[in-house]
Design a protein around this motif. Structure first.
Motif, PDB file in Angstrom:
ATOM      1  N   SER A 114       0.843  -1.207   0.000  1.00  0.00           N
ATOM      2  CA  SER A 114       0.000   0.000   0.000  1.00  0.00           C
ATOM      3  C   SER A 114       0.869   1.245   0.000  1.00  0.00           C
ATOM      4  O   SER A 114       0.578   2.222  -0.701  1.00  0.00           O
ATOM      5  N   PHE A 115       1.952   1.201   0.763  1.00  0.00           N
ATOM      6  CA  PHE A 115       2.880   2.341   0.816  1.00  0.00           C
ATOM      7  C   PHE A 115       3.520   2.577  -0.552  1.00  0.00           C
ATOM      8  O   PHE A 115       3.586   3.720  -1.033  1.00  0.00           O
ATOM      9  N   LEU A 116       3.988   1.507  -1.194  1.00  0.00           N
ATOM     10  CA  LEU A 116       4.636   1.638  -2.507  1.00  0.00           C
ATOM     11  C   LEU A 116       3.663   2.171  -3.557  1.00  0.00           C
ATOM     12  O   LEU A 116       4.027   3.040  -4.361  1.00  0.00           O
ATOM     13  N   TYR A 117       2.445   1.649  -3.563  1.00  0.00           N
ATOM     14  CA  TYR A 117       1.454   2.138  -4.518  1.00  0.00           C
ATOM     15  C   TYR A 117       1.134   3.617  -4.273  1.00  0.00           C
ATOM     16  O   TYR A 117       0.995   4.397  -5.223  1.00  0.00           O
ATOM     17  N   THR A 118       1.050   4.013  -3.013  1.00  0.00           N
ATOM     18  CA  THR A 118       0.770   5.418  -2.690  1.00  0.00           C
ATOM     19  C   THR A 118       1.903   6.317  -3.154  1.00  0.00           C
ATOM     20  O   THR A 118       1.669   7.388  -3.739  1.00  0.00           O
ATOM     21  N   VAL A 119       3.149   5.892  -2.909  1.00  0.00           N
ATOM     22  CA  VAL A 119       4.316   6.672  -3.341  1.00  0.00           C
ATOM     23  C   VAL A 119       4.346   6.791  -4.858  1.00  0.00           C
ATOM     24  O   VAL A 119       4.609   7.877  -5.405  1.00  0.00           O
ATOM     25  N   ALA A 120       4.072   5.686  -5.559  1.00  0.00           N
ATOM     26  CA  ALA A 120       4.101   5.699  -7.020  1.00  0.00           C
ATOM     27  C   ALA A 120       3.064   6.662  -7.590  1.00  0.00           C
ATOM     28  O   ALA A 120       3.373   7.491  -8.459  1.00  0.00           O
ATOM     29  N   LEU A 121       1.829   6.569  -7.117  1.00  0.00           N
ATOM     30  CA  LEU A 121       0.755   7.421  -7.641  1.00  0.00           C
ATOM     31  C   LEU A 121       0.975   8.886  -7.266  1.00  0.00           C
ATOM     32  O   LEU A 121       0.839   9.784  -8.115  1.00  0.00           O
ATOM     33  N   THR A 122       1.356   9.147  -6.014  1.00  0.00           N
ATOM     34  CA  THR A 122       1.564  10.525  -5.561  1.00  0.00           C
ATOM     35  C   THR A 122       2.756  11.168  -6.255  1.00  0.00           C
ATOM     36  O   THR A 122       2.676  12.303  -6.740  1.00  0.00           O
ATOM     37  N   GLY A 123       3.881  10.436  -6.303  1.00  0.00           N
ATOM     38  CA  GLY A 123       5.096  10.981  -6.908  1.00  0.00           C
ATOM     39  C   GLY A 123       4.924  11.304  -8.381  1.00  0.00           C
ATOM     40  O   GLY A 123       5.319  12.391  -8.844  1.00  0.00           O
ATOM     41  N   ASN A 124       4.318  10.400  -9.129  1.00  0.00           N
ATOM     42  CA  ASN A 124       4.138  10.635 -10.566  1.00  0.00           C
ATOM     43  C   ASN A 124       3.108  11.729 -10.830  1.00  0.00           C
ATOM     44  O   ASN A 124       3.260  12.521 -11.767  1.00  0.00           O
ATOM     45  N   TYR A 125       2.071  11.782 -10.002  1.00  0.00           N
ATOM     46  CA  TYR A 125       1.083  12.861 -10.143  1.00  0.00           C
ATOM     47  C   TYR A 125       1.722  14.223  -9.879  1.00  0.00           C
ATOM     48  O   TYR A 125       1.453  15.202 -10.587  1.00  0.00           O
ATOM     49  N   LEU A 126       2.596  14.302  -8.883  1.00  0.00           N
ATOM     50  CA  LEU A 126       3.276  15.563  -8.567  1.00  0.00           C
ATOM     51  C   LEU A 126       4.190  16.007  -9.708  1.00  0.00           C
ATOM     52  O   LEU A 126       4.296  17.201  -9.992  1.00  0.00           O
ATOM     53  N   ILE A 127       4.840  15.049 -10.364  1.00  0.00           N
ATOM     54  CA  ILE A 127       5.691  15.401 -11.506  1.00  0.00           C
ATOM     55  C   ILE A 127       4.848  15.996 -12.631  1.00  0.00           C
ATOM     56  O   ILE A 127       5.205  17.030 -13.222  1.00  0.00           O
ATOM     57  N   ILE A 128       3.730  15.361 -12.951  1.00  0.00           N
ATOM     58  CA  ILE A 128       2.847  15.871 -14.003  1.00  0.00           C
ATOM     59  C   ILE A 128       2.354  17.272 -13.647  1.00  0.00           C
ATOM     60  O   ILE A 128       2.356  18.187 -14.483  1.00  0.00           O
ATOM     61  N   LEU A 129       1.957  17.452 -12.398  1.00  0.00           N
ATOM     62  CA  LEU A 129       1.448  18.746 -11.935  1.00  0.00           C
ATOM     63  C   LEU A 129       2.548  19.807 -11.961  1.00  0.00           C
ATOM     64  O   LEU A 129       2.313  20.952 -12.360  1.00  0.00           O
ATOM     65  N   ALA A 130       3.761  19.417 -11.556  1.00  0.00           N
ATOM     66  CA  ALA A 130       4.878  20.362 -11.531  1.00  0.00           C
ATOM     67  C   ALA A 130       5.217  20.852 -12.929  1.00  0.00           C
ATOM     68  O   ALA A 130       5.449  22.053 -13.141  1.00  0.00           O
ATOM     69  N   VAL A 131       5.249  19.943 -13.899  1.00  0.00           N
ATOM     70  CA  VAL A 131       5.553  20.341 -15.281  1.00  0.00           C
ATOM     71  C   VAL A 131       4.436  21.211 -15.838  1.00  0.00           C
ATOM     72  O   VAL A 131       4.688  22.231 -16.503  1.00  0.00           O
ATOM     73  N   ARG A 132       3.220  20.841 -15.539  1.00  0.00           N
ATOM     74  CA  ARG A 132       2.076  21.601 -16.062  1.00  0.00           C
ATOM     75  C   ARG A 132       2.025  23.020 -15.491  1.00  0.00           C
ATOM     76  O   ARG A 132       1.727  23.979 -16.204  1.00  0.00           O
ATOM     77  N   LYS A 133       2.339  23.172 -14.196  1.00  0.00           N
ATOM     78  CA  LYS A 133       2.183  24.458 -13.521  1.00  0.00           C
ATOM     79  C   LYS A 133       3.418  25.361 -13.626  1.00  0.00           C
ATOM     80  O   LYS A 133       3.373  26.514 -13.194  1.00  0.00           O
ATOM     81  N   THR A 134       4.525  24.858 -14.191  1.00  0.00           N
ATOM     82  CA  THR A 134       5.769  25.626 -14.246  1.00  0.00           C
ATOM     83  C   THR A 134       6.131  25.926 -15.694  1.00  0.00           C
ATOM     84  O   THR A 134       6.608  25.030 -16.410  1.00  0.00           O
ATOM     85  N   PRO A 135       5.939  27.160 -16.150  1.00  0.00           N
ATOM     86  CA  PRO A 135       6.196  27.499 -17.565  1.00  0.00           C
ATOM     87  C   PRO A 135       7.612  27.186 -18.030  1.00  0.00           C
ATOM     88  O   PRO A 135       7.807  26.757 -19.171  1.00  0.00           O
ATOM     89  N   ARG A 136       8.608  27.359 -17.155  1.00  0.00           N
ATOM     90  CA  ARG A 136       9.987  27.131 -17.608  1.00  0.00           C
ATOM     91  C   ARG A 136      10.295  25.644 -17.798  1.00  0.00           C
ATOM     92  O   ARG A 136      11.348  25.296 -18.341  1.00  0.00           O
TER      93      ARG A 136
END
Length: 320
Positions: free
Chosen positions: A38-60
């Motif tokens: 459960s911990f690994l699945y949570t880390v995988a989903l949260t970490g990858n979602y944050l990367i997508i969000l970070a790229v989307r929200k950061t113009p540079r």
């Protein structure tokens, strides 16, 4: 009438469902085993979602390198979600049944996301080659339209390569007494071994699908890095060489994290039949669960722009 004689009288049989296993021999502690999963699945989903969000929200970060990273993160979320429901159902609730058609659907998506992952890693190696060998033309070569086309080709290639696989399994006659799978999800190699029929076509096509996708991709990635090293060695100063190679470290680690388990799974299925079932299970889980967990960690540690963008996203969420 003996069971074997009864089975012989059945002209064609497909099981209504398969029976999955979690950790063989450890059924009594599945509840405890579910905690790290459960911990690994949570880390995988949260970490990858944050990367997508970070790229989307950061113009540079709206650059080819980070667009490909977003593709990798999105694919890793898909790979995680393809095994999460059945794995946690087995570990949490001991719900081990999966219908025949649901098994084929899960199998298709599991292998689909694996092929897409390999293709995205190849695209990322091409991105690094263009950026290092011809930095002045880099923005002109990898435009947004080109990146979109590459993404569409990657998806189309995976679909075309894997589309026949479920139908090749549907034509097989299965054994009524061989419905126990080796994992808590459906692997092609595992499912086809439950058939009481000639599976030569399935083996040949499965091998072709792997070699024409993951196999070709791995060779082209090696070729890309051979050309990158040749270019880097031609740079004047050691500082320039180090700077150029440093931009590839995250990608090299992501390639190793994906391909080493792929090789492990292939070797286990081909030559490890005598090994305990727990070894097969652990290698399969490493192949499917660990890359989506480690990729966000690798990029957040090795890439300062990604790390800073992810921190900004988290701060905004805290303030919100």
């Amino acid at each position: 009438m003996l069971p074997s004689q009864a089975y012989a009288n059945i002209s064609f049989f497909q099981p209504p469902a398969f029976l999955m296993v979690g950790m063989p021999g450890m059924e009594s502690i599945h509840g405890w085993i579910s905690i790290p999963f459960s911990f690994l699945y949570t880390v995988a989903l949260t970490g990858n979602y944050l990367i997508i969000l970070a790229v989307r929200k950061t113009p540079r970060l709206h650059q080819p390198m980070y667009y490909f990273l977003s593709m990798l993160a999105l694919n890793d979320m898909g790979l995680t979600l393809s095994t999460l429901p059945t794995t946690l159902a087995v570990l949490w609730f001991d719900h081990r049944l999966i219908s025949f058609n649901a098994c084929l659907i899960q199998m298709f998506f599991l292998h689909f996301f694996s092929v897409v992952e390999s293709s995205v890693l190849l695209a990322m190696s091409f991105d690094r080659f263009v950026a290092i060998s011809n930095p002045l033309r880099y923005p002109a070569v990898l435009t947004n339209n080109v990146i979109i086309r590459i993404g569409l080709v990657i998806v189309a290639r995976a679909i075309v390569s894997l589309f026949p696989v479920p139908f090749l399994l549907k034509r097989l006659n299965f054994c009524p007494n061989k419905t126990l799978l080796s994992h808590s999800f459906c692997f092609h190699a595992d499912v086809m071994k439950r058939a009481c029929a000639d599976i030569t076509v399935n083996i040949i096509y499965g091998l072709y699908a792997v070699l024409s996708t993951v196999g070709v991709d791995s060779l082209l990635i090696v070729l890309s890095y051979t050309l990158i090293l040749h270019t880097v060695m031609g740079l004047a100063s050691p500082q320039e060489r180090l700077r150029a190679l440093n931009t590839c470290v995250s990608h090299i680690l992501a390639v190793l994290v994906f391909y080493i388990p792929v090789i492990g799974v292939s070797m286990i299925h081909r030559f490890g039949r005598h090994l305990p079932h727990i070894v097969h299970a652990l290698v399969a889980y490493v192949y499917l669960v660990i890359p989506p967990v480690l990729n966000p960690i690798i990029y957040s540690i090795k890439s300062k722009p990604i790390r800073e963008a992810m921190m900004r996203v988290l701060k905004r969420k805290d303030q919100g």
